[in-house]
Design a protein around this motif. Structure first.
Motif, short mmCIF file in Angstrom:
data_model
loop_
_atom_site.label_atom_id
_atom_site.label_comp_id
_atom_site.label_asym_id
_atom_site.label_seq_id
_atom_site.Cartn_x
_atom_site.Cartn_y
_atom_site.Cartn_z
N THR A 56 35.70 41.56 32.97
CA THR A 56 37.15 41.52 33.11
C THR A 56 37.78 41.51 31.72
O THR A 56 37.27 40.90 30.79
CB THR A 56 37.62 40.29 33.90
OG1 THR A 56 37.14 39.11 33.26
CG2 THR A 56 37.16 40.33 35.33
N SER A 57 38.91 42.21 31.61
CA SER A 57 39.63 42.32 30.33
C SER A 57 41.05 41.81 30.52
O SER A 57 41.91 42.52 31.05
CB SER A 57 39.64 43.78 29.87
OG SER A 57 40.45 43.93 28.73
N SER A 62 42.31 45.29 33.06
CA SER A 62 41.33 46.20 33.63
C SER A 62 39.95 45.55 33.63
O SER A 62 39.77 44.45 33.15
CB SER A 62 41.31 47.52 32.84
OG SER A 62 41.03 47.25 31.48
N VAL A 63 38.99 46.28 34.18
CA VAL A 63 37.60 45.85 34.21
C VAL A 63 36.76 46.95 33.58
O VAL A 63 36.87 48.12 33.96
CB VAL A 63 37.13 45.55 35.65
CG1 VAL A 63 35.66 45.19 35.68
CG2 VAL A 63 37.98 44.44 36.27
N TRP A 64 35.96 46.58 32.61
CA TRP A 64 35.10 47.52 31.91
C TRP A 64 33.73 47.54 32.58
O TRP A 64 33.20 46.49 32.95
CB TRP A 64 34.94 47.12 30.45
CG TRP A 64 36.24 47.08 29.73
CD1 TRP A 64 37.12 46.04 29.65
CD2 TRP A 64 36.83 48.14 28.98
NE1 TRP A 64 38.20 46.38 28.89
CE2 TRP A 64 38.06 47.67 28.46
CE3 TRP A 64 36.45 49.45 28.70
CZ2 TRP A 64 38.89 48.45 27.69
CZ3 TRP A 64 37.27 50.21 27.91
CH2 TRP A 64 38.48 49.73 27.42
N ILE A 77 38.00 50.34 35.15
CA ILE A 77 38.76 50.21 36.39
C ILE A 77 40.12 49.65 36.00
O ILE A 77 40.21 48.57 35.43
CB ILE A 77 38.04 49.28 37.38
CG1 ILE A 77 36.61 49.79 37.64
CG2 ILE A 77 38.82 49.16 38.68
CD1 ILE A 77 35.71 48.79 38.32
N THR A 78 41.19 50.39 36.30
CA THR A 78 42.52 50.01 35.83
C THR A 78 43.49 49.73 36.97
O THR A 78 43.21 50.04 38.12
CB THR A 78 43.11 51.12 34.94
OG1 THR A 78 43.21 52.31 35.70
CG2 THR A 78 42.25 51.38 33.72
N GLY A 79 44.63 49.19 36.60
CA GLY A 79 45.71 48.99 37.56
C GLY A 79 45.92 47.55 37.96
O GLY A 79 46.84 47.24 38.70
#
Length: 148
Positions: A56-57, A62-64, A77-79
């Motif tokens: 998680t970022s 987002s999630v890398w 993974i964005t949004g």
């Protein structure tokens, strides 16, 4: 007196044994790689297959997705807004991610790393755990003081 001495001997033995085992465990661990360029990484989970690590970022919402064979970012993974906690379904097909900033949980298809469903939950979802059989997920809602 004998019982006390036996008990003390037992405690010392347990301490020495655990210290020996723990030191072997720590010595065996090492850093494989340092992955840079992530903004405020918070939590990491590894897919059941071991092929990918998801991070998680907080800085980007987002999630890398990191390929564990190359230790490089393979997808993003964005949004989301403040992704925090994650857990996989037992078969690894889906990853559930709490999004504290928009009071929801993402359901991510791990084959495509896309959000396939957004579930609205309580205020400030934080923690998440999926039962081993995959029937239910539990979400802690920090802001509304609830568990769903």
């Amino acid at each position: 007196m004998v019982k006390r001495n036996v008990f003390v001997f037992f405690l010392i033995s347990v301490f020495l044994l655990s210290n020996c085992l723990f030191s072997q465990f720590v010595v065996a661990q090492s850093t494989v790689a340092t992955i840079t360029g992530l903004s405020m990484p918070f939590q990491v989970v590894v897919s059941p297959s071991g092929e990918y690590a998801y991070v998680t970022s907080g800085g980007t919402g987002s999630v890398w997705v990191i390929d564990t064979a190359t230790n490089e970012v393979s997808a993003k993974i964005t949004g989301g807004n403040d992704p925090f906690s994650m857990d996989f379904t037992p078969n690894g097909k889906y990853l559930y991610i709490t999004n504290g900033g928009n009071d929801s949980v993402w359901v991510v298809d791990t084959a495509t790393n896309t959000v396939v469903k957004t579930i609205l939950v309580g205020n400030g979802p934080h923690g998440l755990a999926i039962l081993p059989n995959g029937d239910y997920a539990y979400v802690t809602n920090f802001g509304s003081h609830t568990v769903q």
